[in-house]
Write a protein that holds these residues in place. Structure first.
Motif, PDB file in Angstrom:
ATOM      1  N   TRP A  62      39.077  50.606   4.923  1.00  0.00           N
ATOM      2  CA  TRP A  62      40.357  50.403   4.271  1.00  0.00           C
ATOM      3  C   TRP A  62      40.100  49.601   3.204  1.00  0.00           C
ATOM      4  O   TRP A  62      40.976  49.593   1.976  1.00  0.00           O
ATOM      5  CB  TRP A  62      41.137  49.712   5.121  1.00  0.00           C
ATOM      6  N   GLY A  63      39.067  48.726   3.075  1.00  0.00           N
ATOM      7  CA  GLY A  63      38.679  48.263   1.817  1.00  0.00           C
ATOM      8  C   GLY A  63      38.336  48.881   0.718  1.00  0.00           C
ATOM      9  O   GLY A  63      38.466  48.597  -0.628  1.00  0.00           O
ATOM     10  N   GLN A  64      38.140  50.137   0.762  1.00  0.00           N
ATOM     11  CA  GLN A  64      37.874  51.192  -0.256  1.00  0.00           C
ATOM     12  C   GLN A  64      39.059  52.005  -0.573  1.00  0.00           C
ATOM     13  O   GLN A  64      38.994  53.129  -1.433  1.00  0.00           O
ATOM     14  CB  GLN A  64      36.776  52.180   0.242  1.00  0.00           C
ATOM     15  N   GLU A  65      40.136  51.751  -0.196  1.00  0.00           N
ATOM     16  CA  GLU A  65      41.637  52.409  -0.447  1.00  0.00           C
ATOM     17  C   GLU A  65      41.782  52.793  -1.857  1.00  0.00           C
ATOM     18  O   GLU A  65      42.350  53.880  -1.976  1.00  0.00           O
ATOM     19  CB  GLU A  65      42.481  51.591   0.310  1.00  0.00           C
ATOM     20  N   GLN A  66      41.179  51.713  -2.758  1.00  0.00           N
ATOM     21  CA  GLN A  66      41.540  52.105  -3.958  1.00  0.00           C
ATOM     22  C   GLN A  66      40.928  53.038  -4.804  1.00  0.00           C
ATOM     23  O   GLN A  66      41.145  53.543  -6.002  1.00  0.00           O
ATOM     24  CB  GLN A  66      41.526  50.850  -4.859  1.00  0.00           C
ATOM     25  N   THR A  67      39.787  53.479  -4.203  1.00  0.00           N
ATOM     26  CA  THR A  67      38.898  54.557  -4.811  1.00  0.00           C
ATOM     27  C   THR A  67      38.928  55.853  -3.998  1.00  0.00           C
ATOM     28  O   THR A  67      38.254  56.779  -4.649  1.00  0.00           O
ATOM     29  CB  THR A  67      37.449  54.134  -4.243  1.00  0.00           C
ATOM     30  N   MET A  68      39.997  56.291  -3.245  1.00  0.00           N
ATOM     31  CA  MET A  68      40.181  57.429  -2.597  1.00  0.00           C
ATOM     32  C   MET A  68      41.372  57.713  -2.530  1.00  0.00           C
ATOM     33  O   MET A  68      42.544  56.915  -2.537  1.00  0.00           O
ATOM     34  CB  MET A  68      39.506  57.311  -1.150  1.00  0.00           C
ATOM     35  N   SER A  69      41.847  58.957  -2.573  1.00  0.00           N
ATOM     36  CA  SER A  69      43.159  59.273  -2.153  1.00  0.00           C
ATOM     37  C   SER A  69      43.590  59.186  -0.618  1.00  0.00           C
ATOM     38  O   SER A  69      42.724  59.132   0.122  1.00  0.00           O
ATOM     39  CB  SER A  69      43.465  60.865  -2.243  1.00  0.00           C
ATOM     40  N   TRP A  70      44.829  59.242  -0.196  1.00  0.00           N
ATOM     41  CA  TRP A  70      45.024  59.006   1.084  1.00  0.00           C
ATOM     42  C   TRP A  70      44.473  59.979   2.085  1.00  0.00           C
ATOM     43  O   TRP A  70      44.192  59.721   3.143  1.00  0.00           O
ATOM     44  CB  TRP A  70      46.588  58.923   1.361  1.00  0.00           C
ATOM     45  N   VAL A  71      44.523  61.279   1.545  1.00  0.00           N
ATOM     46  CA  VAL A  71      43.641  62.563   2.395  1.00  0.00           C
ATOM     47  C   VAL A  71      42.600  62.028   2.664  1.00  0.00           C
ATOM     48  O   VAL A  71      41.894  62.226   3.721  1.00  0.00           O
ATOM     49  CB  VAL A  71      44.094  63.827   1.740  1.00  0.00           C
ATOM     50  N   GLU A  72      41.880  61.601   1.385  1.00  0.00           N
ATOM     51  CA  GLU A  72      40.312  61.274   1.737  1.00  0.00           C
ATOM     52  C   GLU A  72      40.060  59.914   2.616  1.00  0.00           C
ATOM     53  O   GLU A  72      38.990  60.386   3.323  1.00  0.00           O
ATOM     54  CB  GLU A  72      39.682  60.958   0.224  1.00  0.00           C
ATOM     55  N   LEU A  73      40.953  59.243   2.440  1.00  0.00           N
ATOM     56  CA  LEU A  73      40.903  58.017   3.445  1.00  0.00           C
ATOM     57  C   LEU A  73      40.934  58.546   4.877  1.00  0.00           C
ATOM     58  O   LEU A  73      40.314  58.059   5.878  1.00  0.00           O
ATOM     59  CB  LEU A  73      41.812  56.862   3.053  1.00  0.00           C
ATOM     60  N   ALA A  74      41.910  59.205   4.988  1.00  0.00           N
ATOM     61  CA  ALA A  74      42.446  59.965   6.607  1.00  0.00           C
ATOM     62  C   ALA A  74      41.097  60.494   6.797  1.00  0.00           C
ATOM     63  O   ALA A  74      40.871  60.225   8.131  1.00  0.00           O
ATOM     64  CB  ALA A  74      43.633  60.827   6.401  1.00  0.00           C
ATOM     65  N   ARG A  75      40.373  61.242   6.003  1.00  0.00           N
ATOM     66  CA  ARG A  75      39.257  62.042   6.564  1.00  0.00           C
ATOM     67  C   ARG A  75      38.225  60.960   6.984  1.00  0.00           C
ATOM     68  O   ARG A  75      37.395  61.243   7.848  1.00  0.00           O
ATOM     69  CB  ARG A  75      39.008  63.209   5.501  1.00  0.00           C
ATOM     70  N   ARG A  76      38.027  60.142   6.071  1.00  0.00           N
ATOM     71  CA  ARG A  76      36.783  59.223   6.412  1.00  0.00           C
ATOM     72  C   ARG A  76      37.255  58.426   7.784  1.00  0.00           C
ATOM     73  O   ARG A  76      36.311  58.316   8.659  1.00  0.00           O
ATOM     74  CB  ARG A  76      36.935  58.015   5.658  1.00  0.00           C
ATOM     75  N   LEU A  77      38.505  57.953   8.372  1.00  0.00           N
ATOM     76  CA  LEU A  77      38.841  57.372   9.463  1.00  0.00           C
ATOM     77  C   LEU A  77      38.601  58.297  10.566  1.00  0.00           C
ATOM     78  O   LEU A  77      38.224  57.960  11.540  1.00  0.00           O
ATOM     79  CB  LEU A  77      40.240  56.830   9.269  1.00  0.00           C
ATOM     80  N   LEU A  78      39.260  59.526  10.394  1.00  0.00           N
ATOM     81  CA  LEU A  78      39.229  60.563  11.495  1.00  0.00           C
ATOM     82  C   LEU A  78      37.772  61.089  11.796  1.00  0.00           C
ATOM     83  O   LEU A  78      37.570  61.393  12.722  1.00  0.00           O
ATOM     84  CB  LEU A  78      39.950  61.768  10.943  1.00  0.00           C
ATOM     85  N   GLY A  79      36.907  60.851  10.671  1.00  0.00           N
ATOM     86  CA  GLY A  79      35.443  61.215  10.818  1.00  0.00           C
ATOM     87  C   GLY A  79      34.506  60.214  11.669  1.00  0.00           C
ATOM     88  O   GLY A  79      33.413  60.512  11.778  1.00  0.00           O
TER      89      GLY A  79
END
Length: 448
Positions: free
Chosen positions: A401-418
Protein backbone atom coordinates in the motif's frame (compact mmCIF):
# COMPACT_ATOMS: atom_id res chain seq x y z
CA UNK A 1 -31.89 -37.57 35.40
CA UNK A 2 -30.45 -34.21 34.28
CA UNK A 3 -29.39 -33.36 37.81
CA UNK A 4 -27.72 -36.73 38.32
CA UNK A 5 -25.89 -36.39 35.03
CA UNK A 6 -24.69 -32.90 35.90
CA UNK A 7 -23.36 -34.11 39.24
CA UNK A 8 -21.56 -36.96 37.45
CA UNK A 9 -19.82 -34.42 35.25
CA UNK A 10 -19.04 -32.03 38.10
CA UNK A 11 -17.25 -34.71 40.11
CA UNK A 12 -14.65 -35.21 37.41
CA UNK A 13 -13.55 -31.68 36.60
CA UNK A 14 -10.35 -29.97 37.61
CA UNK A 15 -8.99 -26.75 36.17
CA UNK A 16 -5.38 -26.02 35.29
CA UNK A 17 -4.02 -22.85 33.72
CA UNK A 18 -2.47 -23.61 30.29
CA UNK A 19 -0.26 -20.49 30.32
CA UNK A 20 1.63 -18.56 33.03
CA UNK A 21 -0.52 -15.51 32.20
CA UNK A 22 -3.60 -17.44 33.36
CA UNK A 23 -2.54 -17.45 37.01
CA UNK A 24 -4.62 -14.40 37.95
CA UNK A 25 -7.82 -16.02 36.65
CA UNK A 26 -6.98 -19.28 38.35
CA UNK A 27 -6.35 -17.48 41.66
CA UNK A 28 -9.67 -15.67 41.31
CA UNK A 29 -11.40 -19.00 40.71
CA UNK A 30 -9.75 -20.38 43.85
CA UNK A 31 -10.98 -17.40 45.90
CA UNK A 32 -14.49 -18.13 44.69
CA UNK A 33 -14.24 -21.84 45.57
CA UNK A 34 -14.38 -22.87 41.93
CA UNK A 35 -17.63 -21.05 41.20
CA UNK A 36 -18.68 -18.23 38.90
CA UNK A 37 -21.89 -16.78 37.47
CA UNK A 38 -22.92 -17.25 33.86
CA UNK A 39 -25.70 -15.10 32.37
CA UNK A 40 -27.12 -16.45 29.11
CA UNK A 41 -29.25 -14.09 27.04
CA UNK A 42 -30.74 -14.12 23.60
CA UNK A 43 -33.77 -14.60 21.38
CA UNK A 44 -35.81 -17.78 21.40
CA UNK A 45 -38.30 -17.77 18.52
CA UNK A 46 -37.98 -14.01 18.49
CA UNK A 47 -38.70 -13.61 22.22
CA UNK A 48 -35.96 -12.23 24.55
CA UNK A 49 -34.88 -14.78 27.18
CA UNK A 50 -32.41 -14.44 30.06
CA UNK A 51 -31.08 -17.23 32.30
CA UNK A 52 -28.59 -17.07 35.17
CA UNK A 53 -26.68 -20.07 36.46
CA UNK A 54 -23.98 -20.60 39.05
CA UNK A 55 -21.25 -22.75 37.45
CA UNK A 56 -19.76 -24.97 40.14
CA UNK A 57 -18.12 -27.81 38.23
CA UNK A 58 -14.52 -27.35 39.45
CA UNK A 59 -13.35 -29.46 42.38
CA UNK A 60 -9.69 -28.36 42.20
CA UNK A 61 -7.76 -25.47 40.68
CA UNK A 62 -4.10 -26.22 39.92
CA UNK A 63 -1.36 -23.92 38.64
CA UNK A 64 1.02 -26.29 36.83
CA UNK A 65 3.78 -23.68 36.87
CA UNK A 66 3.96 -23.52 40.68
CA UNK A 67 2.32 -26.90 41.42
CA UNK A 68 3.88 -29.07 38.73
CA UNK A 69 4.03 -32.30 40.72
CA UNK A 70 0.49 -31.83 42.02
CA UNK A 71 -0.63 -31.44 38.42
CA UNK A 72 1.17 -34.62 37.34
CA UNK A 73 -0.24 -36.55 40.30
CA UNK A 74 -3.68 -36.21 38.71
CA UNK A 75 -2.40 -38.71 36.14
CA UNK A 76 -2.07 -41.29 38.93
CA UNK A 77 -5.81 -41.37 39.63
CA UNK A 78 -7.01 -44.80 38.45
CA UNK A 79 -10.57 -43.67 37.61
CA UNK A 80 -9.55 -40.72 35.42
CA UNK A 81 -11.07 -41.11 31.95
CA UNK A 82 -11.42 -37.76 30.17
CA UNK A 83 -9.27 -34.68 29.53
CA UNK A 84 -11.12 -31.63 28.15
CA UNK A 85 -9.15 -28.64 26.89
CA UNK A 86 -9.72 -25.20 25.44
CA UNK A 87 -6.34 -23.47 25.18
CA UNK A 88 -7.31 -21.49 22.03
CA UNK A 89 -5.99 -22.31 18.57
CA UNK A 90 -2.60 -20.77 19.38
CA UNK A 91 -2.15 -23.20 22.27
CA UNK A 92 -2.63 -26.39 20.28
CA UNK A 93 0.70 -26.33 18.45
CA UNK A 94 4.08 -28.02 18.67
CA UNK A 95 6.75 -25.63 19.95
CA UNK A 96 10.19 -27.20 20.44
CA UNK A 97 11.22 -26.89 24.08
CA UNK A 98 13.54 -28.69 26.45
CA UNK A 99 12.37 -31.12 29.11
CA UNK A 100 13.93 -30.93 32.57
CA UNK A 101 12.97 -33.40 35.29
CA UNK A 102 10.71 -31.79 37.89
CA UNK A 103 10.15 -28.57 35.93
CA UNK A 104 6.99 -27.59 34.02
CA UNK A 105 6.94 -27.23 30.27
CA UNK A 106 5.01 -24.36 28.74
CA UNK A 107 3.04 -25.79 25.81
CA UNK A 108 -0.24 -27.57 26.44
CA UNK A 109 0.61 -30.60 24.21
CA UNK A 110 3.96 -30.82 26.02
CA UNK A 111 2.19 -30.92 29.37
CA UNK A 112 -0.11 -33.65 28.12
CA UNK A 113 2.87 -35.67 26.87
CA UNK A 114 4.44 -35.73 30.33
CA UNK A 115 1.04 -36.23 31.97
CA UNK A 116 0.50 -39.36 29.88
CA UNK A 117 4.05 -40.53 30.57
CA UNK A 118 3.43 -40.29 34.33
CA UNK A 119 0.23 -42.30 33.88
CA UNK A 120 2.00 -44.87 31.74
CA UNK A 121 4.72 -45.37 34.37
CA UNK A 122 2.26 -45.42 37.27
CA UNK A 123 0.10 -48.17 35.76
CA UNK A 124 2.90 -49.95 33.86
CA UNK A 125 1.25 -49.38 30.51
CA UNK A 126 -2.05 -51.10 31.33
CA UNK A 127 -4.29 -50.83 28.24
CA UNK A 128 -7.38 -49.79 30.19
CA UNK A 129 -5.62 -46.80 31.75
CA UNK A 130 -5.53 -44.81 28.52
CA UNK A 131 -7.46 -41.52 28.41
CA UNK A 132 -10.04 -39.93 26.12
CA UNK A 133 -9.08 -36.41 25.06
CA UNK A 134 -11.78 -33.90 24.09
CA UNK A 135 -10.08 -30.75 22.75
CA UNK A 136 -12.41 -27.80 22.12
CA UNK A 137 -9.91 -25.55 20.34
CA UNK A 138 -11.30 -24.14 17.08
CA UNK A 139 -8.99 -26.06 14.78
CA UNK A 140 -10.01 -28.50 12.09
CA UNK A 141 -9.54 -32.05 13.40
CA UNK A 142 -8.31 -30.74 16.74
CA UNK A 143 -8.04 -34.23 18.25
CA UNK A 144 -5.74 -35.39 15.47
CA UNK A 145 -3.68 -32.23 15.91
CA UNK A 146 -3.27 -32.79 19.66
CA UNK A 147 -2.21 -36.41 19.13
CA UNK A 148 0.29 -35.43 16.44
CA UNK A 149 1.80 -32.76 18.71
CA UNK A 150 2.15 -35.24 21.57
CA UNK A 151 3.84 -37.77 19.30
CA UNK A 152 6.29 -35.10 18.12
CA UNK A 153 7.19 -34.32 21.73
CA UNK A 154 7.67 -38.04 22.37
CA UNK A 155 10.15 -38.18 19.50
CA UNK A 156 11.82 -34.88 20.37
CA UNK A 157 12.36 -35.89 23.99
CA UNK A 158 13.42 -39.45 23.19
CA UNK A 159 10.65 -41.12 25.17
CA UNK A 160 10.61 -44.94 24.96
CA UNK A 161 8.97 -46.75 22.05
CA UNK A 162 6.64 -48.86 24.28
CA UNK A 163 5.18 -45.64 25.71
CA UNK A 164 4.64 -44.21 22.22
CA UNK A 165 2.80 -47.43 21.22
CA UNK A 166 0.65 -47.09 24.36
CA UNK A 167 -0.23 -43.48 23.44
CA UNK A 168 -1.22 -44.55 19.93
CA UNK A 169 -3.09 -47.75 20.79
CA UNK A 170 -4.77 -47.09 24.14
CA UNK A 171 -5.59 -43.36 24.18
CA UNK A 172 -8.21 -41.61 22.09
CA UNK A 173 -8.02 -38.09 20.71
CA UNK A 174 -11.52 -37.12 19.58
CA UNK A 175 -12.15 -34.39 17.03
CA UNK A 176 -14.83 -31.98 18.20
CA UNK A 177 -16.42 -28.65 17.34
CA UNK A 178 -17.94 -26.12 19.74
CA UNK A 179 -20.28 -23.32 18.75
CA UNK A 180 -21.26 -20.52 21.13
CA UNK A 181 -20.70 -16.77 21.23
CA UNK A 182 -19.24 -15.87 24.64
CA UNK A 183 -19.04 -12.14 25.32
CA UNK A 184 -17.24 -12.21 28.66
CA UNK A 185 -17.50 -9.72 31.51
CA UNK A 186 -20.36 -7.17 31.06
CA UNK A 187 -18.77 -3.90 32.18
CA UNK A 188 -21.90 -1.79 31.84
CA UNK A 189 -24.26 -4.14 33.69
CA UNK A 190 -22.15 -5.93 36.29
CA UNK A 191 -22.59 -3.51 39.21
CA UNK A 192 -26.38 -3.44 38.87
CA UNK A 193 -26.49 -7.23 38.86
CA UNK A 194 -24.23 -7.44 41.91
CA UNK A 195 -26.57 -5.11 43.80
CA UNK A 196 -29.55 -7.24 42.78
CA UNK A 197 -27.89 -10.57 43.64
CA UNK A 198 -26.27 -9.44 46.86
CA UNK A 199 -22.78 -10.66 45.92
CA UNK A 200 -19.89 -9.65 43.68
CA UNK A 201 -18.40 -11.98 41.08
CA UNK A 202 -15.16 -10.89 39.42
CA UNK A 203 -15.45 -13.87 37.06
CA UNK A 204 -18.97 -13.04 35.89
CA UNK A 205 -19.41 -14.09 32.27
CA UNK A 206 -22.11 -13.58 29.65
CA UNK A 207 -22.96 -15.69 26.62
CA UNK A 208 -25.72 -16.29 24.12
CA UNK A 209 -28.38 -18.96 24.68
CA UNK A 210 -27.35 -21.06 21.71
CA UNK A 211 -24.70 -23.73 22.22
CA UNK A 212 -23.57 -26.83 20.33
CA UNK A 213 -20.84 -29.40 20.86
CA UNK A 214 -20.37 -31.98 18.11
CA UNK A 215 -17.99 -34.84 18.90
CA UNK A 216 -16.68 -37.34 16.36
CA UNK A 217 -17.26 -40.59 18.28
CA UNK A 218 -19.73 -43.40 18.83
CA UNK A 219 -22.96 -42.47 20.71
CA UNK A 220 -22.18 -45.16 23.30
CA UNK A 221 -19.69 -42.74 24.88
CA UNK A 222 -22.74 -40.93 26.26
CA UNK A 223 -22.84 -43.71 28.88
CA UNK A 224 -19.42 -42.65 30.13
CA UNK A 225 -19.94 -38.90 29.74
CA UNK A 226 -23.70 -38.21 29.91
CA UNK A 227 -23.70 -34.75 28.37
CA UNK A 228 -27.00 -35.07 26.55
CA UNK A 229 -28.68 -36.38 29.70
CA UNK A 230 -27.37 -33.25 31.42
CA UNK A 231 -29.54 -31.25 29.01
CA UNK A 232 -26.69 -30.08 26.78
CA UNK A 233 -26.90 -29.75 23.00
CA UNK A 234 -24.21 -32.38 22.34
CA UNK A 235 -24.08 -34.58 19.24
CA UNK A 236 -22.02 -37.76 18.93
CA UNK A 237 -21.42 -38.04 15.18
CA UNK A 238 -19.57 -40.17 12.63
CA UNK A 239 -18.18 -37.18 10.73
CA UNK A 240 -17.78 -33.51 11.75
CA UNK A 241 -17.41 -32.22 8.20
CA UNK A 242 -20.95 -30.93 7.79
CA UNK A 243 -21.04 -29.29 11.22
CA UNK A 244 -17.70 -27.63 10.61
CA UNK A 245 -18.66 -26.38 7.15
CA UNK A 246 -21.85 -24.76 8.43
CA UNK A 247 -20.12 -23.04 11.33
CA UNK A 248 -16.96 -21.96 9.55
CA UNK A 249 -18.51 -20.90 6.25
CA UNK A 250 -21.80 -19.43 7.49
CA UNK A 251 -21.41 -18.17 11.07
CA UNK A 252 -17.67 -17.42 11.06
CA UNK A 253 -17.86 -16.57 7.37
CA UNK A 254 -20.57 -14.00 8.00
CA UNK A 255 -18.36 -12.35 10.62
CA UNK A 256 -15.47 -12.06 8.14
CA UNK A 257 -17.86 -11.01 5.39
CA UNK A 258 -19.14 -8.01 7.33
CA UNK A 259 -16.33 -6.92 9.62
CA UNK A 260 -13.73 -5.07 7.47
CA UNK A 261 -16.43 -3.29 5.46
CA UNK A 262 -18.44 -2.33 8.53
CA UNK A 263 -15.37 -0.97 10.33
CA UNK A 264 -14.48 1.10 7.26
CA UNK A 265 -17.99 2.59 7.37
CA UNK A 266 -17.72 3.37 11.08
CA UNK A 267 -19.90 0.63 12.59
CA UNK A 268 -18.87 -1.05 15.84
CA UNK A 269 -21.02 -4.11 16.61
CA UNK A 270 -22.40 -7.14 14.78
CA UNK A 271 -26.02 -6.34 15.68
CA UNK A 272 -25.54 -2.82 14.31
CA UNK A 273 -24.46 -4.30 10.98
CA UNK A 274 -27.44 -6.67 10.80
CA UNK A 275 -29.80 -3.76 11.46
CA UNK A 276 -28.10 -1.53 8.89
CA UNK A 277 -30.34 -0.96 5.88
CA UNK A 278 -27.67 -1.57 3.26
CA UNK A 279 -25.00 -3.73 4.93
CA UNK A 280 -27.52 -6.00 6.67
CA UNK A 281 -29.13 -6.80 3.31
CA UNK A 282 -25.65 -7.30 1.78
CA UNK A 283 -24.74 -9.90 4.41
CA UNK A 284 -27.97 -11.87 3.98
CA UNK A 285 -27.87 -11.70 0.19
CA UNK A 286 -24.26 -12.87 -0.03
CA UNK A 287 -24.85 -15.76 2.38
CA UNK A 288 -28.00 -16.95 0.62
CA UNK A 289 -27.07 -16.34 -3.01
CA UNK A 290 -23.33 -17.05 -2.99
CA UNK A 291 -22.06 -18.94 0.06
CA UNK A 292 -24.86 -21.48 0.56
CA UNK A 293 -24.81 -22.63 -3.12
CA UNK A 294 -21.06 -23.29 -2.74
CA UNK A 295 -21.47 -25.68 0.19
CA UNK A 296 -21.64 -29.49 -0.18
CA UNK A 297 -24.47 -29.51 2.36
CA UNK A 298 -28.21 -29.95 1.69
CA UNK A 299 -29.57 -26.49 0.89
CA UNK A 300 -32.51 -26.73 3.30
CA UNK A 301 -30.17 -27.52 6.17
CA UNK A 302 -27.84 -24.67 5.23
CA UNK A 303 -30.72 -22.21 5.11
CA UNK A 304 -32.05 -23.33 8.51
CA UNK A 305 -28.62 -22.80 10.02
CA UNK A 306 -28.30 -19.40 8.32
CA UNK A 307 -31.62 -18.30 9.86
CA UNK A 308 -30.36 -19.32 13.30
CA UNK A 309 -27.20 -17.28 12.66
CA UNK A 310 -29.25 -14.18 11.84
CA UNK A 311 -31.21 -14.56 15.07
CA UNK A 312 -27.99 -14.95 17.04
CA UNK A 313 -26.47 -11.88 15.40
CA UNK A 314 -29.59 -9.85 16.25
CA UNK A 315 -29.37 -10.82 19.93
CA UNK A 316 -30.22 -7.54 21.72
CA UNK A 317 -28.15 -8.52 24.77
CA UNK A 318 -24.85 -9.12 23.00
CA UNK A 319 -22.51 -6.31 22.00
CA UNK A 320 -20.15 -8.31 19.83
CA UNK A 321 -17.38 -5.88 18.89
CA UNK A 322 -16.25 -5.90 15.28
CA UNK A 323 -12.78 -4.78 16.36
CA UNK A 324 -12.41 -8.06 18.29
CA UNK A 325 -13.59 -10.13 15.33
CA UNK A 326 -11.20 -8.27 13.00
CA UNK A 327 -8.04 -9.74 14.51
CA UNK A 328 -6.11 -11.95 12.04
CA UNK A 329 -8.68 -11.31 9.32
CA UNK A 330 -6.39 -12.43 6.49
CA UNK A 331 -6.07 -16.02 7.72
CA UNK A 332 -9.78 -16.00 8.59
CA UNK A 333 -10.72 -14.92 5.06
CA UNK A 334 -8.55 -17.65 3.60
CA UNK A 335 -10.37 -20.35 5.59
CA UNK A 336 -13.89 -18.93 5.74
CA UNK A 337 -14.64 -17.10 2.47
CA UNK A 338 -11.93 -17.85 -0.06
CA UNK A 339 -13.14 -21.46 -0.64
CA UNK A 340 -16.53 -20.10 -1.76
CA UNK A 341 -14.88 -17.61 -4.10
CA UNK A 342 -12.70 -20.36 -5.60
CA UNK A 343 -15.77 -22.56 -6.02
CA UNK A 344 -17.01 -20.17 -8.71
CA UNK A 345 -13.56 -19.80 -10.28
CA UNK A 346 -13.14 -23.57 -10.57
CA UNK A 347 -16.45 -23.84 -12.40
CA UNK A 348 -15.73 -20.95 -14.73
CA UNK A 349 -18.78 -19.10 -13.43
CA UNK A 350 -19.35 -15.36 -13.03
CA UNK A 351 -17.52 -13.78 -10.12
CA UNK A 352 -19.73 -13.69 -6.98
CA UNK A 353 -20.00 -9.94 -6.44
CA UNK A 354 -20.87 -10.08 -2.73
CA UNK A 355 -17.75 -12.09 -1.94
CA UNK A 356 -15.66 -9.86 -4.20
CA UNK A 357 -16.95 -6.78 -2.40
CA UNK A 358 -16.08 -8.36 0.96
CA UNK A 359 -12.59 -9.17 -0.36
CA UNK A 360 -12.15 -5.60 -1.57
CA UNK A 361 -13.23 -4.40 1.87
CA UNK A 362 -10.68 -6.67 3.54
CA UNK A 363 -7.84 -5.41 1.32
CA UNK A 364 -8.88 -1.78 1.87
CA UNK A 365 -9.06 -2.37 5.64
CA UNK A 366 -5.40 -3.48 5.49
CA UNK A 367 -4.39 -0.20 3.85
CA UNK A 368 -2.05 0.52 6.75
CA UNK A 369 1.12 2.29 7.69
CA UNK A 370 3.46 1.49 10.54
CA UNK A 371 3.40 3.84 13.55
CA UNK A 372 4.84 3.81 17.06
CA UNK A 373 1.56 2.29 18.27
CA UNK A 374 1.46 -0.43 15.65
CA UNK A 375 -0.21 -0.59 12.25
CA UNK A 376 -2.90 2.00 11.57
CA UNK A 377 -5.42 2.52 8.82
CA UNK A 378 -7.86 5.33 8.07
CA UNK A 379 -11.58 4.63 7.64
CA UNK A 380 -13.74 6.07 4.89
CA UNK A 381 -14.87 8.66 7.45
CA UNK A 382 -11.29 9.71 8.16
CA UNK A 383 -11.02 7.99 11.56
CA UNK A 384 -7.87 6.07 12.53
CA UNK A 385 -8.04 2.40 13.53
CA UNK A 386 -5.54 -0.25 14.60
CA UNK A 387 -5.12 -3.51 12.70
CA UNK A 388 -3.81 -6.60 14.51
CA UNK A 389 -2.40 -9.50 12.55
CA UNK A 390 0.78 -11.49 12.06
CA UNK A 391 3.77 -9.17 11.74
CA UNK A 392 4.78 -10.50 8.32
CA UNK A 393 1.23 -9.97 7.06
CA UNK A 394 1.20 -6.39 8.32
CA UNK A 395 4.64 -5.61 6.89
CA UNK A 396 3.57 -6.95 3.51
CA UNK A 397 0.42 -4.85 3.34
CA UNK A 398 2.18 -1.73 4.61
CA UNK A 399 4.86 -2.15 1.91
CA UNK A 400 2.46 -2.73 -0.99
CA UNK A 401 0.00 0.00 0.00
CA UNK A 402 2.99 2.31 0.50
CA UNK A 403 3.52 2.19 -3.28
CA UNK A 404 -0.06 3.26 -3.97
CA UNK A 405 0.98 6.53 -5.61
CA UNK A 406 3.03 4.72 -8.25
CA UNK A 407 0.30 2.37 -9.46
CA UNK A 408 -3.28 2.43 -10.67
CA UNK A 409 -5.83 0.76 -8.44
CA UNK A 410 -6.07 -2.18 -10.85
CA UNK A 411 -2.29 -2.64 -10.68
CA UNK A 412 -2.38 -2.34 -6.90
CA UNK A 413 -5.17 -4.91 -6.67
CA UNK A 414 -3.19 -7.23 -8.92
CA UNK A 415 -0.15 -6.92 -6.65
CA UNK A 416 -2.16 -7.72 -3.53
CA UNK A 417 -4.09 -10.57 -5.12
CA UNK A 418 -0.84 -12.06 -6.39
CA UNK A 419 0.59 -12.55 -2.89
CA UNK A 420 0.62 -16.34 -2.96
CA UNK A 421 2.22 -16.51 0.48
CA UNK A 422 -0.97 -14.99 1.90
CA UNK A 423 -3.65 -16.72 -0.17
CA UNK A 424 -2.00 -20.02 -1.07
CA UNK A 425 -2.57 -19.37 -4.77
CA UNK A 426 -2.20 -16.55 -7.31
CA UNK A 427 -5.59 -14.85 -7.11
CA UNK A 428 -4.47 -12.21 -9.62
CA UNK A 429 -4.80 -14.94 -12.26
CA UNK A 430 -8.58 -15.03 -11.79
CA UNK A 431 -10.10 -13.27 -14.78
CA UNK A 432 -11.54 -9.81 -14.00
CA UNK A 433 -10.97 -10.11 -10.22
CA UNK A 434 -8.37 -7.32 -10.02
CA UNK A 435 -10.64 -5.01 -12.00
CA UNK A 436 -13.65 -5.90 -9.83
CA UNK A 437 -11.72 -5.22 -6.61
CA UNK A 438 -10.48 -1.88 -7.93
CA UNK A 439 -14.03 -0.98 -8.92
CA UNK A 440 -15.26 -1.62 -5.39
CA UNK A 441 -12.43 0.54 -3.99
CA UNK A 442 -13.46 3.38 -6.28
CA UNK A 443 -17.09 3.15 -5.14
CA UNK A 444 -16.00 3.05 -1.49
CA UNK A 445 -13.92 6.21 -1.86
CA UNK A 446 -16.74 8.02 -3.68
CA UNK A 447 -19.16 7.01 -0.94
CA UNK A 448 -16.72 7.78 1.85
Amino acid sequence: MKRAAREFIKAALRSASPRPSGKAKLDALKRQNGQYTLVMRGLSDGVPVERTEIISVFSQMIDPYSEWDRFLRLAEQPHLQFVISNTTEAGLVFCPESMTEGEPVESFPGKMTLFLYRRYLTFRGEPDKGLIFLPCELLERNGDELRDCILRYCEDWGLPAPFIRWVNEHNRFLNSLVDRIVTGYPDTEADAWFAEWGYRDDLLCTAELYHLWAIEAEPELEEKLPLRRAGLNVHWVDDLTEYRLLKVRLLNGAHTLMTPLALLYGLEHVREVMGHRELGAFVRRTIEDEIIPSLPVPEAESRRYAESVYERFLNPFIRHRLSDIAMNSVSKFKVRLLPSLLYYRDRGETLPQGLVRAFAGLLRYYRVSRTEKGYEGISLNGDKYRVNDDRNVMETFAYVWGQEQTMSWVELARRLLGLENLWGTDLAAIADLSEAVAGHWERMEMRG
